[in-house]
Design a protein around this motif. Sequence first.
Motif, PDB file in Angstrom:
ATOM      1  N   GLU A   1      28.672 -22.546  18.598  1.00  0.00           N
ATOM      2  CA  GLU A   1      27.553 -23.141  17.859  1.00  0.00           C
ATOM      3  C   GLU A   1      26.304 -23.218  18.735  1.00  0.00           C
ATOM      4  OE1 GLU A   1      26.514 -27.404  15.858  1.00  0.00           O
ATOM      5  OE2 GLU A   1      28.563 -26.645  15.607  1.00  0.00           O
TER       6      GLU A   1
ATOM      7  N   LYS B   1      33.132 -17.329  17.500  1.00  0.00           N
ATOM      8  CA  LYS B   1      34.107 -18.005  18.356  1.00  0.00           C
ATOM      9  C   LYS B   1      34.773 -17.045  19.337  1.00  0.00           C
ATOM     10  CE  LYS B   1      35.189 -21.765  15.203  1.00  0.00           C
ATOM     11  NZ  LYS B   1      36.226 -22.408  14.394  1.00  0.00           N
TER      12      LYS B   1
ATOM     13  N   ALA C   1      34.504 -23.755  19.851  1.00  0.00           N
ATOM     14  CA  ALA C   1      33.684 -23.908  18.650  1.00  0.00           C
ATOM     15  C   ALA C   1      32.303 -24.473  19.002  1.00  0.00           C
ATOM     16  CB  ALA C   1      34.383 -24.797  17.634  1.00  0.00           C
ATOM     17  N   ALA C   2      32.256 -25.446  19.895  1.00  0.00           N
ATOM     18  CA  ALA C   2      30.986 -26.046  20.295  1.00  0.00           C
ATOM     19  C   ALA C   2      30.123 -25.041  21.065  1.00  0.00           C
ATOM     20  CB  ALA C   2      31.233 -27.288  21.144  1.00  0.00           C
TER      21      ALA C   2
ATOM     22  N   SER D   1      37.510 -41.952  23.899  1.00  0.00           N
ATOM     23  CA  SER D   1      37.894 -40.951  22.908  1.00  0.00           C
ATOM     24  C   SER D   1      38.821 -39.915  23.539  1.00  0.00           C
ATOM     25  CB  SER D   1      36.647 -40.275  22.347  1.00  0.00           C
ATOM     26  OG  SER D   1      35.962 -39.613  23.389  1.00  0.00           O
ATOM     27  N   LYS D   2      39.457 -39.146  22.672  1.00  0.00           N
ATOM     28  CA  LYS D   2      40.365 -38.103  23.142  1.00  0.00           C
ATOM     29  C   LYS D   2      39.568 -36.967  23.772  1.00  0.00           C
ATOM     30  CE  LYS D   2      43.764 -37.103  20.283  1.00  0.00           C
ATOM     31  NZ  LYS D   2      44.468 -36.727  19.053  1.00  0.00           N
TER      32      LYS D   2
ATOM     33  N   MET E   1      38.215 -33.260  24.604  1.00  0.00           N
ATOM     34  CA  MET E   1      37.939 -32.107  23.757  1.00  0.00           C
ATOM     35  C   MET E   1      38.981 -31.025  24.051  1.00  0.00           C
ATOM     36  SD  MET E   1      34.392 -29.927  23.553  1.00  0.00           S
ATOM     37  CE  MET E   1      33.399 -31.105  22.679  1.00  0.00           C
ATOM     38  N   THR E   2      39.562 -30.450  23.013  1.00  0.00           N
ATOM     39  CA  THR E   2      40.527 -29.364  23.186  1.00  0.00           C
ATOM     40  C   THR E   2      39.794 -28.059  23.454  1.00  0.00           C
ATOM     41  OG1 THR E   2      40.577 -28.768  20.856  1.00  0.00           O
ATOM     42  CG2 THR E   2      42.142 -30.480  21.577  1.00  0.00           C
ATOM     43  N   LYS E   3      40.545 -27.040  23.882  1.00  0.00           N
ATOM     44  CA  LYS E   3      39.922 -25.743  24.137  1.00  0.00           C
ATOM     45  C   LYS E   3      39.311 -25.184  22.852  1.00  0.00           C
ATOM     46  CE  LYS E   3      40.579 -21.109  25.903  1.00  0.00           C
ATOM     47  NZ  LYS E   3      41.454 -20.112  26.499  1.00  0.00           N
ATOM     48  N   ALA E   4      40.025 -25.325  21.728  1.00  0.00           N
ATOM     49  CA  ALA E   4      39.511 -24.819  20.448  1.00  0.00           C
ATOM     50  C   ALA E   4      38.206 -25.521  20.070  1.00  0.00           C
ATOM     51  CB  ALA E   4      40.553 -25.001  19.358  1.00  0.00           C
ATOM     52  N   GLN E   5      38.141 -26.832  20.280  1.00  0.00           N
ATOM     53  CA  GLN E   5      36.920 -27.571  19.989  1.00  0.00           C
ATOM     54  C   GLN E   5      35.784 -27.151  20.924  1.00  0.00           C
ATOM     55  OE1 GLN E   5      38.617 -31.453  20.527  1.00  0.00           O
ATOM     56  NE2 GLN E   5      38.766 -31.841  18.316  1.00  0.00           N
ATOM     57  N   LEU E   6      36.125 -26.923  22.198  1.00  0.00           N
ATOM     58  CA  LEU E   6      35.127 -26.496  23.172  1.00  0.00           C
ATOM     59  C   LEU E   6      34.586 -25.110  22.819  1.00  0.00           C
ATOM     60  CD1 LEU E   6      33.562 -27.023  25.768  1.00  0.00           C
ATOM     61  CD2 LEU E   6      35.540 -26.159  27.043  1.00  0.00           C
TER      62      LEU E   6
END
Length: 95
Positions: free
Chosen positions: A16, A22, A12-13, A2-3, A5-10
């Motif tokens: 959460e 954020k 967000a995770a 898989s691709k 994880m981007t900084k924005a996704q990280l």
Amino acid sequence: MSKPMTKAQLVAAIAEEMDADKKTAGAALDAITSLITREVASGGAVTLPGVGKFYCRERPERMVRNPATGEQIKKEADKVVKITVAKALKDSVND
């Protein structure tokens, strides 16, 4: 595969996982990154439990080969950042 994880996704995770916003998660990630960078650049090491150890290693002067021409040239001594992955992380991948 898989691709990554981007900084924005990280961010967000992390938000959460921490049950925070954020902005707070982004500041926490930036602080950790800054601390690791500063410590390793000064010759120290940082261990993130369950993830691994970040450290700087000095490489001696050595002979290298230019792949285009095959010519041998002398490369000056330099430093390189290394990461040793923690056993817990290795084991979690193989479960």
